[in-house]
Design an enzyme around this catalytic site. Structure first.
Site, PDB file in Angstrom:
ATOM      1  N   ASP A   1       0.820  -1.209   0.000  1.00  0.00           N
ATOM      2  CA  ASP A   1       0.000   0.000   0.000  1.00  0.00           C
ATOM      3  C   ASP A   1       0.851   1.256   0.000  1.00  0.00           C
ATOM      4  O   ASP A   1       0.480   2.268  -0.561  1.00  0.00           O
ATOM      5  CB  ASP A   1      -0.916   0.030   1.223  1.00  0.00           C
ATOM      6  CG  ASP A   1      -2.108  -0.891   1.000  1.00  0.00           C
ATOM      7  OD1 ASP A   1      -2.257  -1.379  -0.126  1.00  0.00           O
ATOM      8  OD2 ASP A   1      -2.859  -1.099   1.947  1.00  0.00           O
TER       9      ASP A   1
ATOM     10  N   ARG B   1       3.488   1.877  -1.579  1.00  0.00           N
ATOM     11  CA  ARG B   1       3.825   2.253  -2.944  1.00  0.00           C
ATOM     12  C   ARG B   1       2.609   2.836  -3.663  1.00  0.00           C
ATOM     13  O   ARG B   1       2.711   3.794  -4.408  1.00  0.00           O
ATOM     14  CB  ARG B   1       4.364   1.028  -3.676  1.00  0.00           C
ATOM     15  CG  ARG B   1       4.993   1.368  -4.987  1.00  0.00           C
ATOM     16  CD  ARG B   1       5.985   0.305  -5.391  1.00  0.00           C
ATOM     17  NE  ARG B   1       5.681  -0.152  -6.720  1.00  0.00           N
ATOM     18  CZ  ARG B   1       5.071  -1.284  -6.988  1.00  0.00           C
ATOM     19  NH1 ARG B   1       4.700  -2.086  -6.010  1.00  0.00           N
ATOM     20  NH2 ARG B   1       4.829  -1.634  -8.211  1.00  0.00           N
TER      21      ARG B   1
END
Ligand SMILES: [Zn+2]
Ligand SMILES: [Zn+2]
Length: 255
Positions: A153, A155
């Site tokens: 998440d 990223r």
């Protein structure tokens, strides 16, 4: 009013040599690589294609109206789901969520849909299909979830945040039923002024979803367990749900 050719040229010029320390723990940096008109069945959009310095994923933004330097722009963050978005799989409600968001944005003065090319929220298509297969062969959630365990998440929000910053969006209203996403975007430097609930229009497809997965109590365990694959991590609110159903589905999804 969409972006003018001068605005497009300016964005492309300033991005040609863009390089920064990046956003988030992974220091991801994106560059606007191309912009074009994209008339669609959901409205007239412009499409902005991004290069990033971490992998070969080509993320795009579908924009409506003049979003450069704009305030309170409605934004939806959508993660790619080949089986749902393209093929119309009924294993998830990604396509409903995508279409509903595009329709809403297509009608707003300004709006953006960030389409992130991270299948199954980053686990990849093979792992997603592997998980489907495991579930069919009766594997328990632990084993199936092993294939789902590579979510990233961090990223997702880093890329989304940088994409918005690249387009000089000053502040947004996030289209989501998940308040946690607002905090995640804020942590990556985005000014989120509010939340717009994402209500999907009732149709034959999601009415089925609603009835089978929420209203029939026998399926509640499956919502939490083997049939639940929350690729968009967003509780699906369908037009016509009563407060009790909204509360129930929110709790099931945000566990
Ligand atoms: Zn950068
Ligand atoms: Zn999906």
């Amino acid at each position: 009013m969409s972006l003018t050719s001068e605005q497009i040229k300016e964005l492309l010029d300033e991005n040609t040599h863009h390089d920064c320390e990046g956003v988030g723990a992974t220091h991801v940096c994106v560059r606007i690589a191309a912009i074009a008109e994209l008339p669609s069945r959901f409205g007239n959009f412009q499409i902005v294609a991004f290069y990033n310095n971490k992998d070969n994923k080509e993320h795009v933004a579908l924009i409506h109206g003049d979003v450069v330097d704009a305030e309170d722009v409605p934004v939806r963050v959508h993660s790619e789901c080949l089986t749902g978005d393209v093929i119309g799989s009924l294993r998830c409600d990604c396509r409903d969520q995508l279409e509903s968001a595009l329709r809403m944005i297509g009608k707003s003065d300004t709006g953006i849909l960030l389409y992130l090319r991270q299948e199954g929220r980053g686990i990849g298509l093979i792992n997603k299909i592997r998980a489907y297969g495991l579930q069919e062969r009766g594997y328990d959630t632990v084993e199936a979830n092993l294939a789902l365990g590579f979510r990233d998440d961090e990223r997702e929000y880093s890329v989304a945040a940088h994409m918005l910053l690249s387009m000089h969006v000053k502040s947004i209203q996030l289209i989501t039923n998940n308040p946690k996403k607002i905090e995640d975007l804020r942590q990556h430097g985005i000014k989120v002024n509010g939340r717009i609930p994402h209500i999907m229009q009732a149709n034959d497809h999601n009415r089925f979803y609603l009835e089978t997965k929420v209203l029939k109590s026998g399926h509640l365990i499956d919502m939490q367990g083997k049939e639940h694959l929350p690729e968009q991590a967003d509780p699906p609110y369908v037009e016509g749900m009563d407060p009790e159903q909204l509360d129930l589905i929110t709790r099931l999804y945000l566990i």
